[in-house]
Structures are given as C-alpha cells and as structure tokens.
Scaffold this motif. Structure first.
Motif, short mmCIF file in Angstrom:
data_model
loop_
_atom_site.label_atom_id
_atom_site.label_comp_id
_atom_site.label_asym_id
_atom_site.label_seq_id
_atom_site.Cartn_x
_atom_site.Cartn_y
_atom_site.Cartn_z
N ALA A 134 4.27 7.18 -60.45
CA ALA A 134 4.30 7.51 -61.88
C ALA A 134 2.92 7.32 -62.51
CB ALA A 134 5.34 6.65 -62.60
N ALA A 135 2.24 6.25 -62.12
CA ALA A 135 0.91 5.99 -62.67
C ALA A 135 -0.07 7.09 -62.27
CB ALA A 135 0.40 4.63 -62.18
N ASN A 136 0.03 7.55 -61.04
CA ASN A 136 -0.84 8.63 -60.59
C ASN A 136 -0.57 9.94 -61.33
OD1 ASN A 136 -2.21 7.05 -58.73
ND2 ASN A 136 -0.78 7.51 -57.06
N ARG A 137 0.65 10.09 -61.82
CA ARG A 137 1.01 11.27 -62.58
C ARG A 137 0.79 11.08 -64.08
NH1 ARG A 137 1.85 15.87 -59.82
NH2 ARG A 137 3.54 16.54 -61.20
N GLN A 138 0.23 9.93 -64.45
CA GLN A 138 -0.10 9.62 -65.85
C GLN A 138 1.15 9.45 -66.71
OE1 GLN A 138 -3.46 9.87 -67.46
NE2 GLN A 138 -4.45 9.93 -65.47
#
Length: 367
Positions: free
Chosen positions: A28-32
């Motif tokens: 999720a963090a990588n997808r902002q």
C-alpha cells in the motif's frame, strides 16, 4: 460521504497475521495509499504493534491490549476505529487476536456511528497448514474454541493456508479438504511466509493509487519492503525462518495474567470457556539468558503452550523471541531494555508452576 475501506485479518495464534499485514502495508505504501491499523492483542504487552511501529514509525495505529475486541474489549472497538477514521486514511486494517470471533466483530462494525463511515472490503483468514488439523483435534473438548477456529474460516472471503512449506503434499490436501467443508466459496491460497499476489488482492478493494498525497508514505526507508526482509522464498518447502522487525521497547513488567473467555466478562480469576490464558513473565536485563535455556523452558510446556513472544536480553544481545508451532525464532534487536518480558499464550496454563520455574531459571542465571 465516501466510505473508508476496512480489511479484517483473523487467524489462529501464530498463523502469520502480522507477517501478512506487513506485506500488505508495504504494498500500500508503494502505491501511495494512506493506511491505518487497529491491532488487538490478548496480552498486556504489544509485541506485534511494536514491530509495525518499528518498521513504519509514521503509521497510525490504535492498540487494544489485554483482551479481545469480540468480548472484553468490545466497548473500545468503536472509539479506537473512529480515532483512525478521523485521520482520513485510504484504507484501514484490523488485525484481531488469534482467538477472536470475527463474526462478532463484523456485527459490532455495523454500529450506526460507523456504518456510514466504513465499507468492509476484505475478510481474510489465515490458517497454519502445519497445525490446523492438530488444533481441531486437540481442542475437540472445547466446543467454544473449535467454534472460534471454524468461525474464522467460515466468515472469510479469502483464506490463506500459510506455512505450507512445512507440510507434505498429502497433509496440504487434507487441510484443504477440511477447510472446504467449512467454507466452499472463499478464494483459497496455499503459501508460505504469507506470500501472495498483493496486486490481485488489492484489486478487489477497487482503490486507485494517489500520486499527490502531501504527506510521505509509511514505507520503511530501509532497502526492500519490511515483508521481504521478514520472509524467505515463496512456498518451495525450504526451511527459511521468518524474521521479524524490531523496535525499542522499555518498561518494567511483572507476572500478570489474562484469561480469554467468550460469553462472559473475562478476568484474572474467571472461568474461560476456551481455556486460553496469557501470562507475562519478567526478565531483568542485567542478567542475559542463553537461547538454549529459553528453548528448554518453552519446550517443557508441551502442547499447552501455543504461542510465546517478547523482548529478552540474551547472551547474544537484545532479541525478539517468538515461539509458535513448537519452534523458536530469535531476531536480534537494537532495543535498549530496562526490563525484558515474555508473554505466553496457552491452553489451561499452570501459571503458578510456570512462574516458579521461570524464577528458578532466573535465579540460576543470577547465581
């Protein structure tokens, strides 16, 4: 009002819930996407929450300790979730205790003050392939606990059969057959170290990545995602051991206990329908312990001990200690302990005897 998606993660003790959560948070963090977590622990010390905070310091977390959100902590669930919703995340994960009844939690999430703010998008249940059949047999005398174990499977729309690398193909098929007798419609993934196709899973949430959030993501600034550091290769039968993150943890802890029960208010001296107890043992840091002593002590509990976790000063240095499936995992930590602790979760633990044996172990080290 746009409803905030909520994903509920359940599964029995040691099935890999936190490992999965770390993987999903990293994706999720990588997808902002802005995420938040509500984490519930039976014990009074929050090992899993500290692991998350250590890897993702900016991650909004609400922690409900020393009880279960399907019984003793029910009154606190709504307020904790509202606190997270006020942060306006894109997605909220709820990780339950290993013996939570997810159906009761889903019922509580239909509270009028929440129903217009959240949308349940995922109901994930993890099962330990190496222990699933054993637990169903071992707990046959406890109808409430068996009902809870099966309830975690029956409620799910996605089942993750984890730790398959420890099992032969024949056992895997037996577990799948047993699971399908409980839930015939949920998607089922067979994996190890909670590895799965995160893209496929998140597609079901129907979220679009947002590239222009003004705040930074919760991704760790270390090389690779937390989940990738946590886990070995995908399911191949290899005997890689999960590695867990770490975080500084300080404080003095004593021999406190909590008994988990469904159907009545659970307390230190109350009867438990499930027979599951927690017991937190103190470990003074000036006297480091040998790994072999910890392993012998935990192994002596036999099948009564289902899970143990905590931070202890070992002879090799401060360490995160975990016991699951009769296996000990040690992860070095950078924490500076004032006093270590070890939380035990088991079936009708003989707490008086355990405390005495622990004190005998410590006195031998001191001498």
């Amino acid at each position: 009002m746009n409803k905030i998606p909520v994903v509920l993660i359940s599964g029995f003790l040691g099935s890999g819930k936190t490992t999965l959560l770390l993987r999903l948070l990293a994706y999720a963090a990588n997808r902002q996407w802005r995420t938040a977590v509500l984490m519930n622990e039976m014990g009074e010390q929050d090992v899993d929450g500290d692991i998350l905070s250590g890897e993702m310091p900016d991650l909004p977390i609400e922690k409900l300790l020393d009880g279960c959100i399907c019984c003793t902590k029910r009154d606190e669930l709504g307020q904790a979730l509202k606190s997270l919703l006020d942060r306006k995340p894109d997605l909220v994960f709820i990780e339950t205790t290993g013996v939570a009844n997810p159906e009761q939690i889903l019922e509580d999430l239909q509270d009028p003050t929440l129903v217009d703010r959240i949308s349940i998008r995922g109901k994930i249940a993890l099962a330990d392939c190496s222990k699933f059949l054993e637990y169903n047999s071992f707990f046959a005398s406890s109808r409430e606990l068996v009902r809870t174990l099966r309830g975690q499977i029956s409620f799910a729309d996605r089942i993750i059969l984890n730790k398959a690398g420890e099992c032969e193909e024949k056992q895997i098929h037996k577990v799948i057959t047993s699971i399908r007798k409980i839930n015939t419609t949920a998607s089922l993934s067979v994996t190890d170290y909670s590895r799965l196709d995160e893209h496929e899973m998140f597609a079901a949430l129907q979220l679009e990545p947002t590239e222009n959030h003004s705040h930074s993501s919760h991704a760790s600034n270390r090389q690779g995602s937390p989940a990738d550091r946590l886990q070995g290769s995908a399911w191949s039968g290899e005997e890689d051991r999960s590695k867990l993150g770490r975080r500084n943890h300080e404080g003095a802890f004593t021999h406190n206990e909590h008994r988990h029960g469904h159907g009545e208010e659970a307390g230190h001296g109350s009867h438990s329908y499930t027979g599951l107890d927690t017991l937190t043992l103190s470990a003074p840091t000036p006297f480091p312990l040998e790994i072999s002593l910890i392993e012998t002590f935990l192994a002596a509990r036999g099948s009564d001990l289902l899970r143990a976790k905590g931070y202890i000063q070992l002879s090799t240095g401060p360490s995160l200690v975990q016991w699951a499936g009769s296996q000990l995992a040690i992860e070095p930590s950078t924490l500076k302990l004032q006093r270590g602790y070890l939380t035990l979760i088991g079936h009708r633990l003989d707490k008086t005897r355990i405390v005495q044996q622990w004190e005998d172990l410590l006195s031998g080290v001191v001498q």
